[in-house]
Design an enzyme around this catalytic site. Structure first.
Site: not given
Length: 528
Positions: A465-466
């Site tokens: 989850h960048i």
């Protein structure tokens, strides 16, 4: 001036493809550039079946020298205290081939973290600004869920506010979830059924209803779970030109500080140039800032590549005192959300506990074999323990720190002669402050199920989850894009990536990224 297209989209993942499709539907000419290639689902499924590395979710996918994944040897160098190695893919459809399809909305309070709790940053837009696009995103990818639940974990109903119901109803609650809800609910734990981008009771957009194969990660074998290749096909059908094996390496500035061209390299090393009126970079939360930094664009703020956030995680595995039978249906089905929002966020991170529903046979068997079990006794113990296995992983909120950053590697190059990635990441103190709370929760949950603890994972874990790497904000001096996801520096450059998200919350950011991408398409369509 004649252009090759109205809009060029760099990256054929779920965000780029949805933006491209929306633009094509509105009559715009669009080209998509993809570094990887197109792979049919049957081939990926066959690769998974024959791979001995079942828990390596990148393994069934191509890892070409010209389009390396994050797991390619030496592609990502870590210099911080945390080894940040998410499961990035490079192929048509992108990393949502193995995302498990959790399709959450942020809460209104998630977008006002600084104003309400004095931590991190606020979004420059509100939940109300994004809500109509959440609806369109849910319709685009076919989300099933329950609108009558309070996803904030505060014990109410119908929250966050919605102008439309989910396109499809949620699945029935699994037996495992029902038993945990019954037992843990009595000691105060609030459960939510995860919204999921997969058809439940009937086909949707050509995808069959979920048949419960339970290997959403690394690949849904029947194509029920949504993945970005769906909108790649829709975009091409709508008239978009998709170029594969085309790695963008330079954005070229022209008059009026506009971007006028993109240069890309084929896997044979041939360089080409394309022009357009507008550009959308949708090349993953790490690759997008890398391209901008390589091109020396969009970075007068010196924030490109900085402020990286993930949902750093912890985990526990225990054996319940009763059979629960994990492994029926999707791999993620229910979660505990007591700490998703509240005044505690003034002092330490929000969190969410995910109840794993993947078949546990492999970790159960590995543990028992290591203990010396074999033969009939091993078979019997696998059946016994797998029926009672509980795997809980938690996602914790992080806040943007400029020192957490990704840059093109100063010396290392890939097969195309382009820089690899160097990442520096340290878990923020705000997140660290919640660790003791999480570990205490784990023991309380295990006790509530009269469980025998097998393993507590207190070392921080990766998630895919960048966020924050091309951060959104009102002030051009401390952010990369504005609330439209438009570059502060270049009026015709937009970034379609979860990297724009300035406050992480605790939920998968993909649906939010799609909503923002559809919004980008509408903005560009009005101007082209």
């Amino acid at each position: 001036m004649e252009y090759d297209a109205d809009v060029i989209v760099i990256g054929s993942g779920v965000l780029g493809n949805n933006a491209a499709y929306e633009l094509a539907r509105q009559g715009k000419s669009v080209i998509i550039l993809e570094a990887g290639e197109a792979i049919p689902r049957w081939k990926i499924t066959e690769n998974f079946r024959t791979s001995p590395r079942k828990i390596n979710y990148n393994d069934p996918y191509p890892n070409a020298p010209s389009a390396p994944t994050s797991f390619a040897k030496d592609y990502i160098e870590n210099t911080g205290s945390f080894n940040y190695l998410p499961g990035m893919l490079k192929l048509v459809g992108g990393t949502t081939w193995h995302w498990a399809a959790c399709a959450w909305r942020y809460l209104p309070n998630d977008m006002k973290l600084q104003s309400l709790y004095g931590q991190g940053r606020d979004w420059p837009i509100s939940y109300d600004d994004l809500e109509p696009y959440y609806c369109r995103a849910e319709e685009a990818i076919g989300v099933s869920g329950r609108a009558d639940e309070d996803q904030s974990g505060q014990g109410g109903k119908f929250f966050p506010p919605r102008s439309k119901d989910y396109p499809m109803p949620a699945d029935a609650v699994t037996y495992m979830s029902s038993r945990m809800i019954d037992r843990l609910g009595k000691i105060g734990y609030r459960f939510i059924q995860e919204p999921s981008a997969r058809p439940t009771n009937q086909p949707y957009d050509g995808r069959p209803a979920c048949s419960g194969n339970n290997n959403c990660m690394p690949v849904c074998p029947i194509g029920s779970m949504y993945s970005g290749d769906v909108h790649a096909r829709h975009a091409v059908t709508a008239g978009v030109k998709l170029l594969t094996n085309a790695t963008a390496f330079k954005l070229e500035k022209g008059s009026g500080n506009k971007i006028e061209a993109v240069h890309y390299r084929s896997r044979k090393g041939e360089d080409k140039k394309l022009t357009a009126r507008y550009f959308i970079v949708a090349a993953h939360g790490f690759e997008t800032p890398k391209l901008l930094l390589m091109s020396d664009v969009a970075n007068t703020s010196d924030q490109v590549g900085r402020n990286i956030m993930d949902h750093n995680g912890l985990a526990i595995q225990f054996l319940s005192d009763e059979p629960l039978w994990a492994g029926r249906g999707t791999v993620e089905e229910a979660c505990i959300v007591n700490m998703r929002d509240g005044l505690h966020r003034r002092h330490y991170a929000a969190s969410k506990h995910n109840i794993g529903n993947a078949s546990p046979n492999m970790p159960v068997a590995e543990r028992l074999i290591a203990q010396g079990f074999f033969g009939k006794e091993l078979d019997a113990r696998i059946r016994h323990d797998a029926a009672r296995w509980v795997d809980i992983s938690s996602m914790l909120e992080t806040i943007p720190l400029p020192t957490n950053r990704v840059i093109p590697h100063p010396t290392k190059r890939d097969a195309l002669g382009l820089p690899t990635l160097s990442i520096h990441y340290d878990v923020p103190a705000y997140t660290e402050a919640a660790k003791a709370i999480i570990m205490n929760d784990y023991r309380r949950i295990a006790t509530g199920m009269n469980g025998t603890i097998i393993n507590e994972v207190s070392a921080w874990q990766n998630h895919d989850h960048i966020m924050g790497s091309v951060i959104m904000g009102n002030n051009p001096s401390d952010s990369v894009v504005n609330g439209e996801c438009r570059s502060h520096d270049h009026p015709n450059l937009f970034l379609a990536t979860t990297g724009v998200i300035p406050a992480a919350g605790v939920v998968n950011p993909t649906l939010t990224g799609i909503a923002l991408s559809i919004r980008i398409a509408d903005t560009i369509a009005r101007e082209v």
